[in-house]
Design an enzyme around this catalytic site. Structure first.
Site, mmCIF file in Angstrom:
data_model
loop_
_atom_site.group_PDB
_atom_site.id
_atom_site.type_symbol
_atom_site.label_atom_id
_atom_site.label_comp_id
_atom_site.label_asym_id
_atom_site.label_seq_id
_atom_site.Cartn_x
_atom_site.Cartn_y
_atom_site.Cartn_z
ATOM 1 N N ASP A 107 10.325 17.640 -8.473
ATOM 2 C CA ASP A 107 9.512 16.550 -9.012
ATOM 3 C C ASP A 107 8.981 16.944 -10.388
ATOM 4 O O ASP A 107 8.498 18.072 -10.568
ATOM 5 C CB ASP A 107 8.335 16.310 -8.052
ATOM 6 C CG ASP A 107 7.694 14.939 -8.250
ATOM 7 O OD1 ASP A 107 6.501 14.797 -7.958
ATOM 8 O OD2 ASP A 107 8.407 14.027 -8.732
ATOM 9 N N LYS A 163 -2.192 13.220 -9.460
ATOM 10 C CA LYS A 163 -0.992 13.947 -9.925
ATOM 11 C C LYS A 163 -0.560 13.420 -11.292
ATOM 12 O O LYS A 163 -0.300 14.195 -12.218
ATOM 13 C CB LYS A 163 0.133 13.788 -8.900
ATOM 14 C CG LYS A 163 1.435 14.470 -9.277
ATOM 15 C CD LYS A 163 2.542 14.187 -8.262
ATOM 16 C CE LYS A 163 3.184 12.838 -8.518
ATOM 17 N NZ LYS A 163 4.445 12.621 -7.758
ATOM 18 N N TYR A 165 13.490 0.189 -5.359
ATOM 19 C CA TYR A 165 14.472 0.788 -6.258
ATOM 20 C C TYR A 165 15.389 1.758 -5.523
ATOM 21 O O TYR A 165 14.974 2.432 -4.584
ATOM 22 C CB TYR A 165 13.816 1.466 -7.462
ATOM 23 C CG TYR A 165 12.716 2.422 -7.163
ATOM 24 C CD1 TYR A 165 11.449 1.974 -6.805
ATOM 25 C CD2 TYR A 165 12.913 3.792 -7.290
ATOM 26 C CE1 TYR A 165 10.424 2.858 -6.552
ATOM 27 C CE2 TYR A 165 11.888 4.674 -7.047
ATOM 28 C CZ TYR A 165 10.645 4.207 -6.679
ATOM 29 O OH TYR A 165 9.630 5.089 -6.435
ATOM 30 N N GLN A 213 19.542 6.373 -1.632
ATOM 31 C CA GLN A 213 18.225 6.159 -1.020
ATOM 32 C C GLN A 213 17.577 4.935 -1.631
ATOM 33 O O GLN A 213 17.711 4.724 -2.838
ATOM 34 C CB GLN A 213 17.345 7.398 -1.250
ATOM 35 C CG GLN A 213 15.946 7.335 -0.654
ATOM 36 C CD GLN A 213 15.200 8.636 -0.837
ATOM 37 O OE1 GLN A 213 15.699 9.701 -0.401
ATOM 38 N NE2 GLN A 213 14.023 8.608 -1.445
ATOM 39 N N ASP A 214 16.930 4.135 -0.788
ATOM 40 C CA ASP A 214 16.129 2.991 -1.254
ATOM 41 C C ASP A 214 14.666 3.360 -1.135
ATOM 42 O O ASP A 214 14.231 3.895 -0.106
ATOM 43 C CB ASP A 214 16.396 1.743 -0.386
ATOM 44 C CG ASP A 214 17.640 0.989 -0.818
ATOM 45 O OD1 ASP A 214 18.130 0.170 -0.020
ATOM 46 O OD2 ASP A 214 18.136 1.219 -1.946
ATOM 47 N N ARG A 229 17.141 -25.300 -0.023
ATOM 48 C CA ARG A 229 16.354 -24.361 0.800
ATOM 49 C C ARG A 229 15.613 -23.340 -0.060
ATOM 50 O O ARG A 229 14.622 -22.750 0.358
ATOM 51 C CB ARG A 229 17.284 -23.606 1.756
ATOM 52 C CG ARG A 229 18.047 -24.495 2.723
ATOM 53 C CD ARG A 229 19.191 -23.733 3.368
ATOM 54 N NE ARG A 229 20.149 -23.295 2.338
ATOM 55 C CZ ARG A 229 21.166 -22.439 2.583
ATOM 56 N NH1 ARG A 229 21.321 -21.920 3.798
ATOM 57 N NH2 ARG A 229 21.988 -22.092 1.616
ATOM 58 N N ARG A 235 2.470 3.994 -12.262
ATOM 59 C CA ARG A 235 3.185 5.051 -11.528
ATOM 60 C C ARG A 235 4.186 5.665 -12.494
ATOM 61 O O ARG A 235 5.054 4.963 -13.010
ATOM 62 C CB ARG A 235 3.882 4.492 -10.288
ATOM 63 C CG ARG A 235 2.910 3.965 -9.220
ATOM 64 C CD ARG A 235 3.650 3.391 -8.038
ATOM 65 N NE ARG A 235 2.765 2.763 -7.066
ATOM 66 C CZ ARG A 235 2.463 3.296 -5.881
ATOM 67 N NH1 ARG A 235 2.957 4.501 -5.565
ATOM 68 N NH2 ARG A 235 1.674 2.664 -5.032
ATOM 69 N N LYS A 237 18.068 5.570 -11.375
ATOM 70 C CA LYS A 237 17.317 4.580 -10.615
ATOM 71 C C LYS A 237 17.748 3.172 -10.998
ATOM 72 O O LYS A 237 18.063 2.898 -12.156
ATOM 73 C CB LYS A 237 15.816 4.734 -10.870
ATOM 74 C CG LYS A 237 15.288 6.057 -10.379
ATOM 75 C CD LYS A 237 13.903 6.383 -10.859
ATOM 76 C CE LYS A 237 13.533 7.782 -10.397
ATOM 77 N NZ LYS A 237 12.338 8.309 -11.065
#
Ligand SMILES: Cc1cn([C@H]2C[C@H](O)[C@@H](COP(=O)(O)OP(=O)(O)O[C@H]3O[C@H](C)C(=O)[C@H](O)[C@H]3O)O2)c(=O)[nH]c1=O
Length: 187
Positions: free
Chosen positions: A137, A163, A126, A40-41, A17, A53, A66
Site C-alpha cells: 500500500d 492514514k 471499481y 477484484q471488485d 422501464r 480517499r 483500476k
C-alpha cells in the site's frame, strides 16, 4: 501515443422501464487498448460530501490498474502521474463520475488514484487488476502543492482517514514506477 488514462463512456439503452448498460466489457476495453486482467471488485460508501480517499496506489509486485465508476451520487475522480522520468510526472487529470452519467475512469499502473465526493452518501465501485496487498500500500498527500489538485471542498474542509492525512508529499516520495512512453494528456 494515446494518454494512458482513459475516460470511458458507457451506452445506456433506455425504455419505459428505465435503462440497461453493459458496465464491464472485456472486448470493449481491449478495443480501447486496455488489456489488464481485473481480478477484484471494490466498493466504498462515503457518508459526507467532501470526503477524500487517496491519493493511493499499490507498489509492485501488486501494482493495480483500476476501472472506476460512481454508482450512487457524484465524485471528482483523479489520476496522478507517478512514473519516474515521465514528462508529466506529478500532473493529474480529473473527471466527474456519477450514477447519472455512468462514465468510468481507467487508471493504469503508475498512477495514483483519488476521489472527492460531491454530495453525501456516495458509492464508488471499481475493478482492480491485482489483489489487495497491504504491504504494498502506498500513497502521496492529497494536499501536496506540487501536485496542485484544486479540490472542491466544503467550508469545514475534507473528511479523510488518519492514514491519508499523513501520506508523504511528492518530494518525500520515491516512485516505484517507470515511465512507459505515454505522457498524460487532457481527457
Ligand atoms: C483497498 C482495500 C481495503 N481493504 C480494507 C482495509 C481497511 O480495513 C479498509 C479500508 O481501507 P482503506 O482505508 O485503504 O480504503 P480507501 O481509503 O477507500 O482506499 C481505497 O481508495 C482509493 C481511492 C483507491 O484507489 C484504493 O483502491 C484504495 O486505497 O478496507 C480491503 O480489505 N481490501 C482492499 O482492496
Amino acid at each position: 501515443m494515446t494518454t494512458p488514462v482513459k475516460l470511458i463512456r458507457t451506452k445506456r439503452f433506455g425504455d419505459d422501464r428505465g435503462w440497461f448498460s453493459e458496465t464491464y466489457s472485456e472486448a470493449k476495453l481491449t478495443g480501447l487498448g486496455i488489456t489488464d486482467r481485473f481480478v477484484q471488485d471494490n466498493q466504498s460508501f462515503s457518508k459526507f460530501a467532501g470526503t477524500i480517499r487517496g491519493i493511493h496506489f499499490q507498489r509492485p509486485p501488486h501494482a493495480q490498474a483500476k476501472l472506476v465508476r460512481c454508482v450512487r451520487g457524484r465524485i471528482l475522480d483523479y489520476a496522478v502521474d507517478l512514473r519516474r522520468g515521465s514528462p508529466t510526472y506529478g500532473r493529474h487529470v480529473a473527471a466527474e463520475l456519477s450514477a447519472e452519467n455512468g462514465d468510468q475512469l481507467y487508471v493504469p499502473v503508475g498512477f495514483g488514484h483519488a476521489f472527492v465526493t460531491l454530495e453525501p452518501d456516495v458509492e464508488v465501485a471499481y475493478k482492480v487488476s491485482d489483489v489487495y496487498a497491504p504491504d504494498c500500500d502506498g500513497g502521496v498527500l492529497w494536499s501536496d502543492a506540487a501536485i496542485g489538485i484544486a479540490w472542491p471542498l466544503p467550508p469545514g474542509g475534507p473528511t479523510l482517514s488518519a492514514k491519508d492525512a499523513q501520506l508523504p508529499t511528492l518530494a518525500q516520495f520515491e516512485s516505484p514506477f517507470d515511465y512507459d512512453g505515454a505522457p498524460l494528456e487532457p481527457l
